[in-house]
Design an enzyme around this catalytic site. Sequence first.
Site, PDB file in Angstrom:
ATOM      1  N   CYS A 121       2.248  -1.459  34.508  1.00 27.21           N
ATOM      2  CA  CYS A 121       3.437  -0.789  35.036  1.00 27.21           C
ATOM      3  C   CYS A 121       3.066   0.112  36.211  1.00 27.21           C
ATOM      4  O   CYS A 121       3.733   0.107  37.252  1.00 27.21           O
ATOM      5  CB  CYS A 121       4.095   0.011  33.918  1.00 27.21           C
ATOM      6  SG  CYS A 121       5.431   1.008  34.528  1.00 27.21           S
ATOM      7  N   CYS A 212       8.210   2.869  29.341  1.00 33.05           N
ATOM      8  CA  CYS A 212       7.831   1.719  28.513  1.00 33.05           C
ATOM      9  C   CYS A 212       8.660   1.702  27.248  1.00 33.05           C
ATOM     10  O   CYS A 212       9.304   2.651  26.899  1.00 33.05           O
ATOM     11  CB  CYS A 212       6.342   1.698  28.287  1.00 33.05           C
ATOM     12  SG  CYS A 212       5.555   1.319  29.868  1.00 33.05           S
TER      13      CYS A 212
END
Length: 430
Positions: A121, A212
């Site tokens: 990410c 997340c």
Amino acid sequence: MHRIARKILQERLVHQQLHSKGSEITVALSGGVDSAISAWLLKQEGLRVRGVFLRSWGTGDEKEDCAYRDDRLAAQQVAGYLKLDDFQEIDLRPEYWNEVFMPHFVEGYRNGLTPNPDLACNRYIKFGVLLRHAARQTNLLATGHYARCQNGQLFRAFDRDKDQTYFLASVAPDALTRLRFPLGHWTKKDVRALARELGLPNANRASSRGICFVGRRGSITSLLDEFLPTSAAWRAIDVDTGRLLGFVSPYLTLGQRVRLGGLPHAFYVCDKDPQSGVLYVCAGRSNPALFCWGYEVEPFDLWRAWIDREQARSTSDCIRRGLHFQAWYRQTPSPCIVRLCNQAESASPGDAAQTHLEANLQSIQLIQVIVPGSKPSAPVTAPGQAVVLYHNDLCIGGGTVRRLIRELENAPPWLTNCAARSTSLVVKDA
Ligand SMILES: Nc1ncnc2c1ncn2[C@@H]1O[C@H](COP(=O)(O)OP(=O)(O)OP(=O)(O)O)[C@@H](O)[C@H]1O
């Protein structure tokens, strides 16, 4: 000026280069206190600050949407309170899905790995797509990460307890040249106290739930069951006897205890074979079937950049000493020796006694992170996870674990004799 800020600024702990008044910067605002104080600090430098809130996840689930709305509202309130020059929300759900969730998380588990989506990410979303978005308006992006960055090099944060370089090791080196981490010299305690002193609307908010997804689902297994519904249970086979002991979840990780009813010993995962759907297990934690000498790692770009810089002054010696590695966030760093190798060597490493690398260092595709000592030991991480390397405070990347190194039959002399010797690299403080 506020008491805590004055103290810190006076002690010259804000070492980041000051930019001329009127320059612009984008700050990634999560709704949490760290990014809010980062924005405030940048305003104190006279910068024009644009806030951006990132939406990266959403499946229509009411609980998740609610958490997202809370975060966005908190970010918006901070932007208003600090009178930022702009506030935007950007929707990167498709990018997150296509570049992180499916390829790294779901496919990783399908292939028997234990992925770490946070590093992917940071590389692809926050310091990839978001940085490119920021570049359209301002050339610089700031976040509330605890880390220090100078001349494209990444250094550990002053607050060791909060240091987040582990999650940043995958970021591309050219991205690092455009990043600012205003909290690099701050402690979390001071950040929280300053937020209260400034009366920020989110001063007492718990750390953000991040972008997340797993935490919101309760367990990785329930999430994976939803996205990999056809994954059948795997056979658990005892490596010592070859006996089939039962059927277990395919998502268990190397070293993890396996719940198998009615057996006299505790069993642990020692290997996985996704092709045949087999999980090899062994009885007891001190079973040699668990042990390894270290980890074979596919290096991040930051490691390549370090090797390139080093190459200018060093020989083609393929062993690097005096380094430390971390296999998870907040793990106490452990000494390691890094051996550069290429694909062919990796297939049959033998005793790894070779000390000179014939190939150009540029061609390195794999590195071996080896734990010094005369014996192999229980693994501390698993394929798919990141092993991050440090030379003192300098984070030199590391990489993603591809496999465990089990083949060194006896500790070669370079492994036992040289553990404590340090490289001659001079590290400059940020
Ligand atoms: N949804 C988001 N939108 C914009 N930026 C984000 C978002 N989530 C995280 N960030 C950025 O990444 C940084 C680190 O995120 P992390 O999830 O580790 O949060 P944190 O350490 O709790 O920080 P904070 O207190 O700012 O939430 C944040 O400080 C922020 O700059």
